[in-house]
Design an enzyme around this catalytic site. Structure first.
Site, PDB file in Angstrom:
ATOM      1  N   LYS A 116       0.723  -1.165  -0.138  1.00  0.00           N
ATOM      2  CA  LYS A 116      -0.065  -0.029   0.018  1.00  0.00           C
ATOM      3  C   LYS A 116       0.656   1.239  -0.013  1.00  0.00           C
ATOM      4  O   LYS A 116       0.533   2.320  -0.725  1.00  0.00           O
ATOM      5  CB  LYS A 116      -1.140  -0.089   1.212  1.00  0.00           C
ATOM      6  CG  LYS A 116      -1.919  -1.066   1.041  1.00  0.00           C
ATOM      7  CD  LYS A 116      -2.943  -1.010   2.297  1.00  0.00           C
ATOM      8  CE  LYS A 116      -3.891  -2.204   2.107  1.00  0.00           C
ATOM      9  NZ  LYS A 116      -5.379  -2.070   1.517  1.00  0.00           N
ATOM     10  N   GLU A 200      -3.689   7.724   7.076  1.00  0.00           N
ATOM     11  CA  GLU A 200      -4.255   8.733   6.235  1.00  0.00           C
ATOM     12  C   GLU A 200      -5.649   9.105   6.654  1.00  0.00           C
ATOM     13  O   GLU A 200      -6.317   8.677   7.624  1.00  0.00           O
ATOM     14  CB  GLU A 200      -4.695   7.864   4.786  1.00  0.00           C
ATOM     15  CG  GLU A 200      -5.331   6.913   4.887  1.00  0.00           C
ATOM     16  CD  GLU A 200      -5.566   6.088   3.397  1.00  0.00           C
ATOM     17  OE1 GLU A 200      -4.439   6.185   2.945  1.00  0.00           O
ATOM     18  OE2 GLU A 200      -6.520   5.400   3.344  1.00  0.00           O
ATOM     19  N   HIS A 235     -16.962  -4.815   5.024  1.00  0.00           N
ATOM     20  CA  HIS A 235     -16.003  -4.345   3.907  1.00  0.00           C
ATOM     21  C   HIS A 235     -16.047  -5.585   2.928  1.00  0.00           C
ATOM     22  O   HIS A 235     -15.301  -5.462   2.195  1.00  0.00           O
ATOM     23  CB  HIS A 235     -14.446  -4.494   4.644  1.00  0.00           C
ATOM     24  CG  HIS A 235     -14.360  -3.432   5.566  1.00  0.00           C
ATOM     25  ND1 HIS A 235     -14.651  -2.072   5.214  1.00  0.00           N
ATOM     26  CD2 HIS A 235     -13.817  -3.386   6.958  1.00  0.00           C
ATOM     27  CE1 HIS A 235     -14.217  -1.366   6.366  1.00  0.00           C
ATOM     28  NE2 HIS A 235     -13.830  -2.160   7.293  1.00  0.00           N
ATOM     29  N   ARG A 292      -5.073  -8.440  -9.792  1.00  0.00           N
ATOM     30  CA  ARG A 292      -5.745  -9.773 -10.270  1.00  0.00           C
ATOM     31  C   ARG A 292      -7.078  -9.356 -10.866  1.00  0.00           C
ATOM     32  O   ARG A 292      -7.675  -8.452 -10.639  1.00  0.00           O
ATOM     33  CB  ARG A 292      -5.929 -10.642  -9.099  1.00  0.00           C
ATOM     34  CG  ARG A 292      -6.559  -9.894  -7.811  1.00  0.00           C
ATOM     35  CD  ARG A 292      -6.999 -10.731  -6.728  1.00  0.00           C
ATOM     36  NE  ARG A 292      -7.690  -9.878  -5.559  1.00  0.00           N
ATOM     37  CZ  ARG A 292      -8.737  -9.490  -5.452  1.00  0.00           C
ATOM     38  NH1 ARG A 292      -9.532  -9.517  -6.339  1.00  0.00           N
ATOM     39  NH2 ARG A 292      -9.077  -8.673  -4.465  1.00  0.00           N
TER      40      ARG A 292
HETATM   41  P1  ADP Z   1      -8.097  -3.917   2.531  1.00  0.00           P
HETATM   42  O1  ADP Z   1      -6.868  -3.929   1.507  1.00  0.00           O
HETATM   43  O2  ADP Z   1      -7.793  -4.487   3.831  1.00  0.00           O
HETATM   44  O3  ADP Z   1      -9.411  -4.276   1.781  1.00  0.00           O
HETATM   45  P2  ADP Z   1      -8.739  -1.018   1.899  1.00  0.00           P
HETATM   46  O4  ADP Z   1      -7.665  -0.051   1.855  1.00  0.00           O
HETATM   47  O5  ADP Z   1      -9.453  -1.526   0.408  1.00  0.00           O
HETATM   48  O6  ADP Z   1      -8.095  -2.420   2.688  1.00  0.00           O
HETATM   49  O7  ADP Z   1     -10.019  -0.585   2.710  1.00  0.00           O
HETATM   50  C1  ADP Z   1     -11.017  -1.221   3.000  1.00  0.00           C
HETATM   51  C2  ADP Z   1     -12.281  -0.679   3.505  1.00  0.00           C
HETATM   52  O8  ADP Z   1     -12.162   0.168   4.465  1.00  0.00           O
HETATM   53  C3  ADP Z   1     -12.860   0.313   2.271  1.00  0.00           C
HETATM   54  O9  ADP Z   1     -13.463  -0.226   1.248  1.00  0.00           O
HETATM   55  C4  ADP Z   1     -13.482   1.245   3.095  1.00  0.00           C
HETATM   56  O10 ADP Z   1     -14.524   0.817   3.594  1.00  0.00           O
HETATM   57  C5  ADP Z   1     -12.701   1.292   4.604  1.00  0.00           C
HETATM   58  N1  ADP Z   1     -11.566   2.584   4.330  1.00  0.00           N
HETATM   59  C6  ADP Z   1     -10.298   2.338   3.934  1.00  0.00           C
HETATM   60  N2  ADP Z   1      -9.684   3.501   4.033  1.00  0.00           N
HETATM   61  C7  ADP Z   1     -10.585   4.214   4.399  1.00  0.00           C
HETATM   62  C8  ADP Z   1     -10.507   5.762   4.503  1.00  0.00           C
HETATM   63  N3  ADP Z   1      -9.313   6.561   4.419  1.00  0.00           N
HETATM   64  N4  ADP Z   1     -11.646   6.659   4.796  1.00  0.00           N
HETATM   65  C9  ADP Z   1     -12.817   5.845   4.968  1.00  0.00           C
HETATM   66  N5  ADP Z   1     -12.928   4.369   4.918  1.00  0.00           N
HETATM   67  C10 ADP Z   1     -11.774   3.803   4.527  1.00  0.00           C
END
Ligand code: ADP
Length: 447
Positions: A116, A200, A235, A292
């Site tokens: 990330k 973030e 999620h 993927r």
């Molecule tokens: P992972 O790889 O574990 O799935 P992500 O970065 O894709 O992690 O985040 C998963 C979920 O967490 C997102 O779909 C959202 O619902 C929430 N999320 C992640 N980052 C943020 C953020 N900066 N603000 C609000 N919600 C977030």
């Protein structure tokens, strides 16, 4: 083109890849664990090889066994599908070491976009909008507090190596940030073998919008526009659609172009998805890149007419992306409902067992991606998704009506499924209006 491909996955995606291979006149080799030994799609493969017992660690996640199967079957390439080993650079590397083509990105490109922190750096350099926050992994607590003060609370702590929605902590003030940093890092170390975390800005109200990308080995990249996957529970996506309703397409186009540049910069070959959150003003912030094919790829296939799985195989074989950006046109609207073997009336408890009744929908504009047949026994070992019901129509409203019609035809028993939840959602007035946020479904389920 390849002569023979090994499919290192199971269930609906194994069957989806098998179908693409057959249309490309490639022989397919399926692998299976003993828990899947009676899965009917295995009989469609040119060859099926048992790779171990039910627990995924001893079969679908076991690189040595998969490579051994690939060598026994003498395949040219391996398709990892989604989940399992699909995003593991060491698997991509193991394939390379054994001179087997990995249908997906190189370990280097996967590392660049799969981590990330590294991914955010590449994104920034290509003009892809990211969340304000730390540019690198957090080295000490004071630094994190300083950054949080600059960007303002709430903030979210994430693991660099994170995935599957695990290891994230939302912090509304400095005290929580300080305590959670240590906890998050320890948890990340335990879960992913890498304790680095970053922070973030946390968006309270957002929609999930993602962009489908394809890159090839000749430096080309195209975007197949977006999917809206805002209806989520824990999620996990529940319903996905394309195009996204109520979106500024000009802003979106600029983000798509930047995302294409990013995967070119990363020398990325294969299918990728760039995930974003979109705020109330229609601004985008990148979440991560999935290196993927995605579960929800069919909605994009239906609105563009492009076969993403076939294209990814052609790309791995060294061909150019079989179309140009200007050839990508959106037609109509598509929606996908993920049908899980879970009981929505009992807290989504998994509902494994034998499926006696399996009466599937059909007719105009209906696609069902599933490995299930009547008499199929859902094994308790794996993900609970048993089918993806996808519909296509000229407009969003017609697609919603068509989905309601298809869901009514879909009869499954005696196991429980999420069909009743989907029936409720496609007739829900807020969802039909469009633009619900990522917390909408959880709020609805609590009410
Ligand atoms: P992972 O790889 O574990 O799935 P992500 O970065 O894709 O992690 O985040 C998963 C979920 O967490 C997102 O779909 C959202 O619902 C929430 N999320 C992640 N980052 C943020 C953020 N900066 N603000 C609000 N919600 C977030």
């Amino acid at each position: 083109m390849f002569k023979r491909v090994l499919i290192a996955n199971r269930g609906e995606i194994a069957l989806r890849i098998l179908r693409a291979c057959r249309e490309l006149e490639i022989e397919s080799v399926c692998v299976y664990s003993t828990a899947d030994k009676d899965a009917p799609y295995l009989r469609l493969a040119d060859r099926a090889i048992c790779i171990g017992p039910g627990p995924a660690k001893e079969s679908y996640l076991n690189i040595a066994r998969l490579i051994a199967a690939a060598e026994i079957a003498d395949v040219d390439a391996i398709h990892p599908g989604y989940g399992f080993l699909s995003e593991r650079p060491d698997f991509s590397q193991a394939c390379r070491d054994c001179k087997i083509e990995f249908i997906g990105p190189s370990p280097e490109a996967m590392g660049k976009l799969g981590d990330k922190v590294e991914c955010k750096r590449t994104a920034r350099a290509s003009g892809v909008p990211v969340f304000p926050g730390s540019e690198d992994a957090i080295e000490d607590e004071e630094e994190a507090v300083k950054i949080a003060d600059e960007i303002g609370y709430p903030v979210i702590i994430k693991a660099s190596a994170g995935g599957g929605g695990r290891g994230m902590k939302v912090c509304h003030n400095e005290a929580t940030l300080r305590t959670q940093l240590r906890v998050a890092s320890q948890e990340a170390q335990a879960a992913f073998g890498d304790g680095s975390v970053f922070i973030e800005k946390y968006l309270e109200h957002a929609r999930h919008v993602e962009i489908q990308m394809l890159g090839d080995k000749h430096g080309n990249a195209v975007y197949l526009w977006e999917r809206d996957c805002s209806l989520q529970r824990r999620h996990q996506k529940v319903i996905e659609e394309a195009p996204a309703p109520l979106i500024n397409r000009e802003k979106l186009r600029r983000v798509c172009q930047a995302a294409a540049k990013m995967i070119q910069t990363a020398k990325y070959a294969g299918a990728a998805t760039c995930e974003f959150l979109m705020d109330g003003k229609g601004d985008f912030y990148m979440l991560e890149v999935n290196t993927r094919v995605q579960v929800e790829h069919p909605v994009t296939e239906l609105i563009t007419g492009i076969d993403i799985v076939k294209a990814s195989i052609q790309i791995a074989a060294g061909e150019k992306i079989p179309f140009k950006q200007e050839d990508v046109h959106i037609r109509g609207h598509a929606i996908e409902c993920r049908i899980n073997a879970e009981d929505p009336a009992a807290g989504f408890r998994p509902s494994a067992g034998k499926i006696e009744i399996w009466q599937v929908p059909g007719g105009p504009g209906v696609r069902l991606d599933t490995h299930v047949v009547p008499g199929y026994v859902v094994p308790p070992n794996y993900d609970s998704m048993i089918a993806k019901l996808i519909v296509h129509a000229d407009t969003r409203e017609q697609a919603l009506d068509r989905m309601a019609r298809a869901l009514r035809e879909f009869k499954v028993g005696p196991i429980h499924t999420t069909i009743p939840l989907h029936q409720r959602l496609v007739t829900n007035t807020d969802f039909r209006r469009g633009g619900v946020d990522i917390h909408y479904l959880e709020r609805l389920l609590r009410a």
